[in-house]
Motif scaffolding. Structure first.
Motif, PDB file in Angstrom:
ATOM      1  N   GLY A 171       0.783  -1.237  -0.052  1.00  0.00           N
ATOM      2  CA  GLY A 171       0.063   0.047   0.134  1.00  0.00           C
ATOM      3  C   GLY A 171       0.932   1.116   0.071  1.00  0.00           C
ATOM      4  N   LEU A 172       2.104   1.155  -0.596  1.00  0.00           N
ATOM      5  CA  LEU A 172       2.788   2.319  -0.603  1.00  0.00           C
ATOM      6  C   LEU A 172       3.245   2.567  -1.931  1.00  0.00           C
ATOM      7  CD1 LEU A 172       5.418   1.105   2.399  1.00  0.00           C
ATOM      8  CD2 LEU A 172       3.579   2.867   2.501  1.00  0.00           C
ATOM      9  N   SER A 173       4.084   3.844  -2.294  1.00  0.00           N
ATOM     10  CA  SER A 173       4.776   4.309  -3.380  1.00  0.00           C
ATOM     11  C   SER A 173       5.982   3.532  -3.456  1.00  0.00           C
ATOM     12  CB  SER A 173       5.050   5.502  -3.581  1.00  0.00           C
ATOM     13  OG  SER A 173       5.796   5.956  -2.536  1.00  0.00           O
ATOM     14  N   PRO A 174       6.754   3.276  -4.389  1.00  0.00           N
ATOM     15  CA  PRO A 174       8.208   2.640  -4.374  1.00  0.00           C
ATOM     16  C   PRO A 174       8.899   3.717  -3.758  1.00  0.00           C
ATOM     17  CG  PRO A 174       7.095   2.592  -6.699  1.00  0.00           C
ATOM     18  CD  PRO A 174       6.254   3.435  -5.949  1.00  0.00           C
ATOM     19  N   THR A 175       8.927   4.968  -3.748  1.00  0.00           N
ATOM     20  CA  THR A 175       9.638   5.650  -3.041  1.00  0.00           C
ATOM     21  C   THR A 175       9.612   5.596  -1.630  1.00  0.00           C
ATOM     22  OG1 THR A 175       9.915   7.256  -4.764  1.00  0.00           O
ATOM     23  CG2 THR A 175      10.359   8.373  -2.609  1.00  0.00           C
ATOM     24  N   ASP A 176       8.389   5.500  -1.039  1.00  0.00           N
ATOM     25  CA  ASP A 176       8.157   5.317   0.336  1.00  0.00           C
ATOM     26  C   ASP A 176       8.562   3.844   0.838  1.00  0.00           C
ATOM     27  OD1 ASP A 176       6.857   7.805   0.001  1.00  0.00           O
ATOM     28  OD2 ASP A 176       4.829   7.043   0.332  1.00  0.00           O
ATOM     29  N   GLU A 177       8.568   2.774   0.070  1.00  0.00           N
ATOM     30  CA  GLU A 177       8.913   1.823   0.253  1.00  0.00           C
ATOM     31  C   GLU A 177      10.417   1.689   0.517  1.00  0.00           C
ATOM     32  OE1 GLU A 177      10.464  -2.368  -0.440  1.00  0.00           O
ATOM     33  OE2 GLU A 177      10.287  -0.776  -2.095  1.00  0.00           O
ATOM     34  N   LYS A 178      11.163   2.351  -0.402  1.00  0.00           N
ATOM     35  CA  LYS A 178      12.459   2.259  -0.345  1.00  0.00           C
ATOM     36  C   LYS A 178      12.969   3.246   0.851  1.00  0.00           C
ATOM     37  CE  LYS A 178      14.829   0.137  -2.056  1.00  0.00           C
ATOM     38  NZ  LYS A 178      15.124  -1.198  -1.556  1.00  0.00           N
ATOM     39  N   CYS A 179      12.076   4.102   1.108  1.00  0.00           N
ATOM     40  CA  CYS A 179      12.633   4.959   2.400  1.00  0.00           C
ATOM     41  C   CYS A 179      12.405   4.303   3.603  1.00  0.00           C
ATOM     42  CB  CYS A 179      11.852   6.114   2.620  1.00  0.00           C
ATOM     43  SG  CYS A 179      12.553   7.501   1.444  1.00  0.00           S
ATOM     44  N   LEU A 180      11.429   3.277   3.816  1.00  0.00           N
ATOM     45  CA  LEU A 180      11.262   2.562   4.768  1.00  0.00           C
ATOM     46  C   LEU A 180      12.169   1.453   4.910  1.00  0.00           C
ATOM     47  CD1 LEU A 180       9.256   1.430   7.005  1.00  0.00           C
ATOM     48  CD2 LEU A 180       8.108   0.232   5.127  1.00  0.00           C
ATOM     49  N   ASP A 181      12.636   1.032   3.828  1.00  0.00           N
ATOM     50  CA  ASP A 181      13.826   0.103   3.746  1.00  0.00           C
ATOM     51  C   ASP A 181      15.235   0.534   4.486  1.00  0.00           C
ATOM     52  OD1 ASP A 181      15.294  -2.218   2.932  1.00  0.00           O
ATOM     53  OD2 ASP A 181      16.075  -1.158   1.529  1.00  0.00           O
ATOM     54  N   LEU A 182      15.362   2.116   4.092  1.00  0.00           N
ATOM     55  CA  LEU A 182      16.594   2.516   4.761  1.00  0.00           C
ATOM     56  C   LEU A 182      16.307   2.824   6.104  1.00  0.00           C
ATOM     57  CD1 LEU A 182      17.060   5.524   2.066  1.00  0.00           C
ATOM     58  CD2 LEU A 182      18.473   3.762   2.387  1.00  0.00           C
ATOM     59  N   ALA A 183      15.179   3.030   6.731  1.00  0.00           N
ATOM     60  CA  ALA A 183      14.999   2.999   8.036  1.00  0.00           C
ATOM     61  C   ALA A 183      15.062   2.019   8.799  1.00  0.00           C
ATOM     62  CB  ALA A 183      13.674   3.940   8.119  1.00  0.00           C
ATOM     63  N   MET A 184      14.687   0.706   8.032  1.00  0.00           N
ATOM     64  CA  MET A 184      14.712  -0.646   8.789  1.00  0.00           C
ATOM     65  C   MET A 184      16.107  -0.911   8.940  1.00  0.00           C
ATOM     66  SD  MET A 184      11.482  -2.345   6.804  1.00  0.00           S
ATOM     67  CE  MET A 184      11.719  -4.028   7.165  1.00  0.00           C
ATOM     68  N   ARG A 185      17.007  -0.612   7.806  1.00  0.00           N
ATOM     69  CA  ARG A 185      18.616  -1.084   7.861  1.00  0.00           C
ATOM     70  C   ARG A 185      19.195   0.030   8.715  1.00  0.00           C
ATOM     71  NH1 ARG A 185      20.619  -0.816   2.534  1.00  0.00           N
ATOM     72  NH2 ARG A 185      18.974   0.195   1.533  1.00  0.00           N
ATOM     73  N   ALA A 186      18.635   0.765   9.200  1.00  0.00           N
ATOM     74  CA  ALA A 186      19.384   1.759  10.268  1.00  0.00           C
ATOM     75  C   ALA A 186      19.425   0.810  11.488  1.00  0.00           C
ATOM     76  CB  ALA A 186      18.750   3.061  10.529  1.00  0.00           C
ATOM     77  N   GLU A 187      20.515   1.394  12.498  1.00  0.00           N
ATOM     78  CA  GLU A 187      20.584   0.699  13.809  1.00  0.00           C
ATOM     79  C   GLU A 187      19.751   1.592  14.713  1.00  0.00           C
ATOM     80  OE1 GLU A 187      24.655   0.103  14.747  1.00  0.00           O
ATOM     81  OE2 GLU A 187      25.074  -0.689  12.680  1.00  0.00           O
ATOM     82  N   GLY A 188      18.470   1.365  14.644  1.00  0.00           N
ATOM     83  CA  GLY A 188      17.595   1.989  15.616  1.00  0.00           C
ATOM     84  C   GLY A 188      16.858   3.179  14.943  1.00  0.00           C
ATOM     85  N   PRO A 189      16.224   4.127  15.598  1.00  0.00           N
ATOM     86  CA  PRO A 189      15.561   5.113  14.976  1.00  0.00           C
ATOM     87  C   PRO A 189      16.369   5.955  14.317  1.00  0.00           C
ATOM     88  CG  PRO A 189      14.699   4.719  17.475  1.00  0.00           C
ATOM     89  CD  PRO A 189      15.941   3.767  17.162  1.00  0.00           C
ATOM     90  N   ILE A 190      15.963   6.724  13.432  1.00  0.00           N
ATOM     91  CA  ILE A 190      16.919   7.618  12.302  1.00  0.00           C
ATOM     92  C   ILE A 190      16.134   8.988  12.029  1.00  0.00           C
ATOM     93  CG2 ILE A 190      15.630   6.389  10.446  1.00  0.00           C
ATOM     94  CD1 ILE A 190      18.196   6.503   8.952  1.00  0.00           C
ATOM     95  N   THR A 191      16.892   9.738  12.114  1.00  0.00           N
ATOM     96  CA  THR A 191      16.256  11.284  11.701  1.00  0.00           C
ATOM     97  C   THR A 191      15.881  11.369  10.229  1.00  0.00           C
ATOM     98  OG1 THR A 191      18.768  12.240  11.083  1.00  0.00           O
ATOM     99  CG2 THR A 191      18.071  12.413  13.467  1.00  0.00           C
ATOM    100  N   ALA A 192      14.924  12.160  10.225  1.00  0.00           N
ATOM    101  CA  ALA A 192      14.490  12.539   8.668  1.00  0.00           C
ATOM    102  C   ALA A 192      15.586  13.202   8.035  1.00  0.00           C
ATOM    103  CB  ALA A 192      13.225  13.541   8.620  1.00  0.00           C
TER     104      ALA A 192
END
Length: 153
Positions: A38-59
């Protein structure tokens, strides 16, 4: 690390064609995954970046990693938050900062990536461990060079 080896035009053309085809297939794959989430490709890839971070990440860090403007990332985070994939939380070390924390249960969408994992396994099984080292070196060099020239530029 660069080398002074000449790359013949026909080799460059061949590898350029491989890269274009691989890029197209990757975009089509992630577009399909994003649609199912239920996302756009850009949103999905940004979610992927956040998921690969070691913990919460800044915008701001998502903007740096994605190459998007901070304004565009704010919109991405808004949409991801509405979809229930992330939430904004205060930085425990600096209450003025807001972090993006992933709330997605990865197992919920694991099935979307099984085919990709199987594909990588099938292809890598065709190469010796020594050949895989060369492939890994090539891929790392491509990623580092692309990041430097596209995202970090």
């Amino acid at each position: 690390m660069t080398s002074e080896h000449d790359v013949p035009a026909e080799v460059l053309a061949r590898f350029g064609a491989y890269a274009r085809e691989s890029s197209t297939l990757t975009i089509l794959f992630h577009s399909r995954v994003a649609e199912q989430m239920g996302l756009s490709p850009t949103d999905e890839k940004c979610l992927d970046l956040a998921m690969r971070a070691e913990g919460p990440i800044t915008a701001g860090r998502i903007a740096e990693l994605s190459g998007l403007s901070t304004g565009a990332v704010t919109g991405v985070i808004d949409r991801l938050e509405r979809a229930g994939y992330v939430r904004r939380v205060r930085d425990p070390h600096d209450r003025r900062k807001v972090l993006v924390e992933v709330t997605l249960d990865e197992s919920r969408f694991h099935h979307l990536f099984v085919g990709a994992t199987d594909t990588v396994r099938e292809v890598l099984a065709q190469f010796t461990p020594e050949e895989r080292e060369v492939l890994e070196r090539y891929n790392r060099a491509m990623i580092e060079t692309f990041r430097r020239r596209v995202v970090d530029a």
